[in-house]
Design a protein around this motif. Structure first.
Motif, PDB file in Angstrom:
ATOM      1  N   GLU A 123       0.802  -1.166   0.035  1.00  0.00           N
ATOM      2  CA  GLU A 123      -0.102  -0.152   0.002  1.00  0.00           C
ATOM      3  C   GLU A 123       0.815   1.153   0.193  1.00  0.00           C
ATOM      4  OE1 GLU A 123      -3.226   0.203   2.664  1.00  0.00           O
ATOM      5  OE2 GLU A 123      -3.177  -1.770   2.883  1.00  0.00           O
ATOM      6  N   LEU A 124       1.870   1.354   0.750  1.00  0.00           N
ATOM      7  CA  LEU A 124       2.852   2.474   0.840  1.00  0.00           C
ATOM      8  C   LEU A 124       3.427   2.451  -0.324  1.00  0.00           C
ATOM      9  CD1 LEU A 124       4.103   4.609   2.723  1.00  0.00           C
ATOM     10  CD2 LEU A 124       5.955   2.850   3.173  1.00  0.00           C
ATOM     11  N   ASP A 125       4.174   1.687  -1.139  1.00  0.00           N
ATOM     12  CA  ASP A 125       4.839   1.607  -2.105  1.00  0.00           C
ATOM     13  C   ASP A 125       3.943   2.332  -3.230  1.00  0.00           C
ATOM     14  OD1 ASP A 125       7.062   0.588  -0.948  1.00  0.00           O
ATOM     15  OD2 ASP A 125       7.145  -1.330  -1.950  1.00  0.00           O
ATOM     16  N   LEU A 170       1.287   4.165  -3.067  1.00  0.00           N
ATOM     17  CA  LEU A 170       1.093   5.683  -2.636  1.00  0.00           C
ATOM     18  C   LEU A 170       2.263   6.510  -2.988  1.00  0.00           C
ATOM     19  CD1 LEU A 170      -0.779   5.603   0.921  1.00  0.00           C
ATOM     20  CD2 LEU A 170      -1.617   6.333  -1.223  1.00  0.00           C
ATOM     21  N   LEU A 171       3.427   5.936  -2.823  1.00  0.00           N
ATOM     22  CA  LEU A 171       4.576   6.625  -3.159  1.00  0.00           C
ATOM     23  C   LEU A 171       4.804   6.639  -4.550  1.00  0.00           C
ATOM     24  CD1 LEU A 171       7.157   5.404  -0.335  1.00  0.00           C
ATOM     25  CD2 LEU A 171       5.973   7.502  -0.442  1.00  0.00           C
ATOM     26  N   GLN A 216       2.698   9.500  -5.712  1.00  0.00           N
ATOM     27  CA  GLN A 216       3.410  10.675  -5.583  1.00  0.00           C
ATOM     28  C   GLN A 216       4.471  11.055  -6.461  1.00  0.00           C
ATOM     29  OE1 GLN A 216       4.042  11.279  -1.400  1.00  0.00           O
ATOM     30  NE2 GLN A 216       2.134   9.960  -1.002  1.00  0.00           N
ATOM     31  N   LYS A 225       0.031  12.561   0.741  1.00  0.00           N
ATOM     32  CA  LYS A 225       1.059  12.473   1.614  1.00  0.00           C
ATOM     33  C   LYS A 225       0.658  12.160   3.311  1.00  0.00           C
ATOM     34  CE  LYS A 225       4.426  15.434   1.452  1.00  0.00           C
ATOM     35  NZ  LYS A 225       5.134  16.857   1.231  1.00  0.00           N
ATOM     36  N   LYS A 236      -1.807  10.358   4.036  1.00  0.00           N
ATOM     37  CA  LYS A 236      -2.124   8.999   3.774  1.00  0.00           C
ATOM     38  C   LYS A 236      -0.712   7.861   3.843  1.00  0.00           C
ATOM     39  CE  LYS A 236      -5.603   6.083   1.581  1.00  0.00           C
ATOM     40  NZ  LYS A 236      -6.327   5.893   0.356  1.00  0.00           N
ATOM     41  N   SER A 237       0.264   8.143   3.109  1.00  0.00           N
ATOM     42  CA  SER A 237       1.279   7.594   3.005  1.00  0.00           C
ATOM     43  C   SER A 237       2.039   7.690   4.357  1.00  0.00           C
ATOM     44  CB  SER A 237       2.482   7.935   1.827  1.00  0.00           C
ATOM     45  OG  SER A 237       2.664   9.176   1.929  1.00  0.00           O
ATOM     46  N   ARG A 283       0.627   5.166   6.811  1.00  0.00           N
ATOM     47  CA  ARG A 283       1.066   3.733   6.327  1.00  0.00           C
ATOM     48  C   ARG A 283       2.345   3.579   6.734  1.00  0.00           C
ATOM     49  NH1 ARG A 283      -3.212   2.975   6.082  1.00  0.00           N
ATOM     50  NH2 ARG A 283      -4.567   2.363   4.602  1.00  0.00           N
ATOM     51  N   GLU A 284       3.303   4.608   6.511  1.00  0.00           N
ATOM     52  CA  GLU A 284       4.738   4.493   6.938  1.00  0.00           C
ATOM     53  C   GLU A 284       4.851   4.316   8.532  1.00  0.00           C
ATOM     54  OE1 GLU A 284       7.042   7.685   5.292  1.00  0.00           O
ATOM     55  OE2 GLU A 284       8.733   7.068   6.540  1.00  0.00           O
TER      56      GLU A 284
END
Length: 427
Positions: free
Chosen positions: A47-49, A51-52, A55, A85, A87-88, A91-92
């Motif tokens: 999920e994080l990846d 989102l990034l 971005q 940002k 949201k990420s 997640r981070e």
RNA sequence: GGAGGAGUGCCAGAGUGGUUGAAUGGAGCGGUCUUGAAAACCGCCGUACUCGUAAGGGUACCGGGGGUUCGAAUCCCUCCUCCUCCGCCA
């Protein structure tokens, strides 16, 4: 630390191994917890990846628009980034928390015993791998334990150690000090002859080093700490010496890497005191020569046998009766996959004293340390680590003094005489 | 301990806000050429996580950590290490 991948792929073998260490019932649930948490980790990572990635895509687009002078469109593209940002970021943080919980669980799981390790819960269930074949020396009734001999011959002084430091810090003197130095020199020479590179490491190590070989977080209470500088006194040379190779990727052809070192060893031995720890049997500071090998996984058990032979050779030259135990699952150290203990016969005390422990850690340490090798196909693999005492001095001295006492003095084994410079300890 | 400088891939060394995981050179690996070798030329040459049967994607990492920004190797803060000078010192 076990690899998560192995826990996932070979769960049954892991569970069987833990049972051999007498893990049972609820304890074993940790394995399922680890797998579940790792599932979580992967999903969150994904999920994080994603989102990034989005971005990054927008940022690149803005860059291009700016380049083309389209300021307005660029400004436009910025809307919505803030939400992403946030949201990420969320997640981070989630991912960090999962990872740290996962690590805690992984740190709590000991190494899996090799298939040849016997079942058992207590030291009594260790298997005698090699018994002493000859007669055990018998001493006359008036024979003395080493702590009494030390007084007679002025070899070491425990009360003086109390004055300088505290209980368990012997002060060696005279022929006793010389004997220490002779043994160190002898053991180092033998190791170098056997192809080990001599190392003189620091006696204080930092946190990362203590973590690498598994002293942290498992055995924190065993080490002396220098809190002001955040350093630890080494409990064995294994710690600095093995860590020399931390974070390295070595070519396969460089294996095995063989290193030896003499260092004093500092152990708090908290709560380990009892009636049988008189004299040099258990002390807070003792001298030890350690042998360490970084080896290819295919050869590490062969190498383990080779290290046993080396230690046997030393004891033979010192003319000490010894036996080798194969430790059972319940008595093995946390990080070890297979351990042999050497014990010498202490004739005056009429008991066996542990003087060496030789272990194969397989990938348990190298996984933590990221110590790897590149194989013939260019693939990167975890190496195996092994180490053994060759040997620990204090108890060797105890046995040497007791077994060799005569009316004329204490006899020095022939192999040691060129190091001591005398063949008999005299009053 | 004080003052200054610097930390980029296996090594050397560019890069001071925008498709830069990172120029160039060396080393290494593969190939062409050669009887063989050298030279020359061509190609390859980071790690981790993750998605995918695979092909192939995605993410992170330029001493560590944090921050600014739509975007950081590049700007700011902090810590660590190394170098130079001074002080102290086995």
């Amino acid at each position: 630390m076990l690899q998560v991948k192995i826990i996932r792929d070979e769960k049954q073998r892991i569970l069987t191994g833990l049972r051999k260490r007498n893990w049972q019932g609820a304890q074993l649930k940790v394995i399922d917890q680890i797998i579940a948490l790792d599932d979580d980790r992967r999903a969150t990572q994904k999920e994080l990846d994603d989102l990034l990635a989005e971005q990054n895509r927008v940022a690149k687009q803005i860059g291009q628009l700016m380049g083309q002078g389209k300021k307005d469109e660029a400004e436009n593209a910025k809307s919505g980034v803030a939400a992403m940002k946030e949201k990420s970021k969320e997640r981070e943080e989630q991912l960090e928390s999962i990872k740290s919980r996962l690590e805690d669980l992984l740190y709590s799981v000991p190494n899996i015993p090799h298939k040849t390790v016997p079942k058992g819960k207590t030291p009594e269930e260790n298997k005698v791998f090699r018994a002493w074949k000859g007669e055990l020396p018998t001493l006359p009734a008036e024979a003395k334990a080493h702590w009494d001999l030390a007084k007679d011959y002025n070899l070491f002084d425990l009360e003086l150690g109390v004055k300088l430091t505290g209980a368990g810090f012997p002060v060696y003197r005279g022929q006793g000090a010389r004997l220490q130095r002779a043994l160190i020199q002898f053991f180092l020479d033998e190791a170098v002859k056997a192809g080990y590179e001599e190392i003189m490491p620091p006696h204080l190590v930092n946190e990362a080093t203590a973590r690498g070989t598994g002293q942290l977080p498992d055995k924190e209470a065993q080490m002396y700490t220098c809190e002001r500088d955040n350093l630890y006194l080494i409990p064995t040379a294994e710690v600095p010496v093995t860590n020399i190779m931390r974070d390295e990727i070595v070519p396969e052809k460089n294996l095995p890497i063989k290193m030896t070192a003499y260092t004093p060893c500092f152990r708090r031995e908290a709560g380990a005191w009892g009636a049988h720890v008189r004299g040099l049997n258990r002390v807070h500071q003792f001298d030890k020569i350690e042998i360490v090998q970084i080896e290819h996984p295919d050869r590490s058990y062969e190498t383990l046998q080779g290290m046993l032979k080396h230690v046997m050779g030393l004891l033979k030259k010192l003319e000490l009766p010894y036996r080798i135990l194969l430790l059972c699952g319940g008595d093995m150290g946390f990080a070890s996959a297979k351990t042999y203990d050497f014990e010498v016969w202490s004739a005056a005390q009429q008991r066996w004293l542990e003087v060496s422990s030789v272990s194969n850690f397989e990938t348990f340490q190298t996984n933590r340390m990221q110590l790897r090798y590149r194989d013939a196909d260019g693939k990167i693999q975890l190496a195996h680590t092994l180490n053994g005492s060759a040997l620990a001095l204090a108890r060797i001295v105890a046995a040497l003094l007791e077994n060799n006492q005569t009316d004329e003095g204490i006899r020095i084994p022939k192999a040691l005489q060129k190091y001591t410079g005398f063949s008999m300890i005299k009053r």
